[in-house]
Design an enzyme around this catalytic site. Structure first.
Site, PDB file in Angstrom:
ATOM      1  N   GLY A 251     -17.695  14.062 -28.385  1.00 14.60           N
ATOM      2  CA  GLY A 251     -18.624  13.261 -27.603  1.00 14.60           C
ATOM      3  C   GLY A 251     -19.846  14.064 -27.230  1.00 14.60           C
TER       4      GLY A 251
ATOM      5  N   GLN B 157     -27.375  16.469 -22.851  1.00  8.78           N
ATOM      6  CA  GLN B 157     -26.955  17.704 -23.519  1.00  8.78           C
ATOM      7  C   GLN B 157     -27.911  18.109 -24.633  1.00  8.78           C
ATOM      8  OE1 GLN B 157     -22.673  16.240 -23.973  1.00  8.78           O
ATOM      9  NE2 GLN B 157     -22.407  18.455 -23.804  1.00  8.78           N
TER      10      GLN B 157
ATOM     11  N   CYS C 105     -16.214  21.324 -23.564  1.00 12.45           N
ATOM     12  CA  CYS C 105     -17.499  20.628 -23.595  1.00 12.45           C
ATOM     13  C   CYS C 105     -18.457  21.458 -24.432  1.00 12.45           C
ATOM     14  CB  CYS C 105     -18.028  20.493 -22.162  1.00 12.45           C
ATOM     15  SG  CYS C 105     -19.659  19.744 -22.045  1.00 12.45           S
ATOM     16  N   LEU C 106     -19.255  20.785 -25.256  1.00 16.60           N
ATOM     17  CA  LEU C 106     -20.181  21.516 -26.122  1.00 16.60           C
ATOM     18  C   LEU C 106     -21.199  22.330 -25.316  1.00 16.60           C
ATOM     19  CD1 LEU C 106     -20.864  18.851 -28.905  1.00 16.60           C
ATOM     20  CD2 LEU C 106     -19.339  20.834 -29.024  1.00 16.60           C
TER      21      LEU C 106
ATOM     22  N   HIS D 232     -15.538  11.654 -19.486  1.00 19.10           N
ATOM     23  CA  HIS D 232     -16.279  12.923 -19.594  1.00 19.10           C
ATOM     24  C   HIS D 232     -17.763  12.665 -19.836  1.00 19.10           C
ATOM     25  CE1 HIS D 232     -16.580  17.256 -21.138  1.00 19.10           C
ATOM     26  NE2 HIS D 232     -17.707  16.710 -21.570  1.00 19.10           N
ATOM     27  N   GLU D 233     -18.069  11.784 -20.784  1.00 22.50           N
ATOM     28  CA  GLU D 233     -19.477  11.562 -21.143  1.00 22.50           C
ATOM     29  C   GLU D 233     -20.232  10.793 -20.053  1.00 22.50           C
ATOM     30  OE1 GLU D 233     -20.513  13.371 -23.412  1.00 22.50           O
ATOM     31  OE2 GLU D 233     -18.577  13.841 -24.289  1.00 22.50           O
TER      32      GLU D 233
ATOM     33  N   HIS E 129     -21.303  13.129 -17.454  1.00 21.45           N
ATOM     34  CA  HIS E 129     -22.532  13.865 -17.815  1.00 21.45           C
ATOM     35  C   HIS E 129     -23.780  13.119 -17.343  1.00 21.45           C
ATOM     36  CE1 HIS E 129     -21.652  17.441 -20.143  1.00 21.45           C
ATOM     37  NE2 HIS E 129     -20.811  16.806 -20.939  1.00 21.45           N
TER      38      HIS E 129
HETATM   39 NI    NI Z   1     -19.415  17.527 -22.291  1.00 23.28          NI
END
Ligand code: NI
Length: 159
Positions: free
Chosen positions: A46, A51, A90-91, A132-133, A136
């Site tokens: 995701g 991000q 998480c990226l 999670h997204e 963000h």
């Molecule tokens: Ni993330």
């Protein structure tokens, strides 16, 4: 199609609140395509727009199953049910992994990339990814929800 730079830990944009998308135009379509390319290039499940440095309420999710990429514009979680303890990363926080609590099921309303209203009922991994997204977009990252003592730093294997 392009892979964009990922904003990482310490970048203030990750703590900001994303703004509603009011018009799904060509720029938004390009952004969505780039987000999908970037997520796939990094093997992520995701990605939220901030991000990649864009404060707009857009997320993309891919569980690499038969359902393809889920694009959610202006997503709102309208229902949450139960909890699950999950391993998460998480990226934007490379090499950091921890256990956290996510809802077991979520219901989300959003627009798809054609501007059509959609409602997604999700459970397990998809519920985790949506939670999670959407976090963000509110400036919340998973590190704020870590179960104490579970954070691990895992270096990628040398290729
Ligand atoms: Ni993330």
């Amino acid at each position: 199609m392009a892979i964009r730079n990922i904003r990482e830990d310490g970048d203030e944009i990750l703590k900001k609140t994303a703004r509603e998308v009011d018009k799904i135009d060509e720029r938004i379509q390009i952004l969505i395509d780039d987000m999908i390319d970037t997520m796939h290039a990094l093997n992520g499940v995701g990605l939220a727009a901030q991000q990649v440095g864009v404060l707009k309420r857009i997320v993309v999710i891919d569980l690499y199953d038969d359902k393809g990429v889920l694009v959610l514009i202006n997503p709102e979680i309208i229902k949450e049910k139960g909890t699950q303890e999950v391993d998460e990363g998480c990226l934007s926080f490379p090499n950091q992994f921890a256990k956290i609590i996510r809802p077991k099921e979520v219901e989300v309303e959003a627009l798809d990339r054609n501007g059509k209203k959609i409602k997604v009922k999700a459970k397990d991994l998809l519920a985790q990814a949506i939670s999670h997204e959407v976090d963000h977009l509110k400036g919340i990252t998973f590190v704020e929800k870590i179960i104490p003592g579970t954070l691990q730093y895992i270096e990628p294997e040398n290729k």
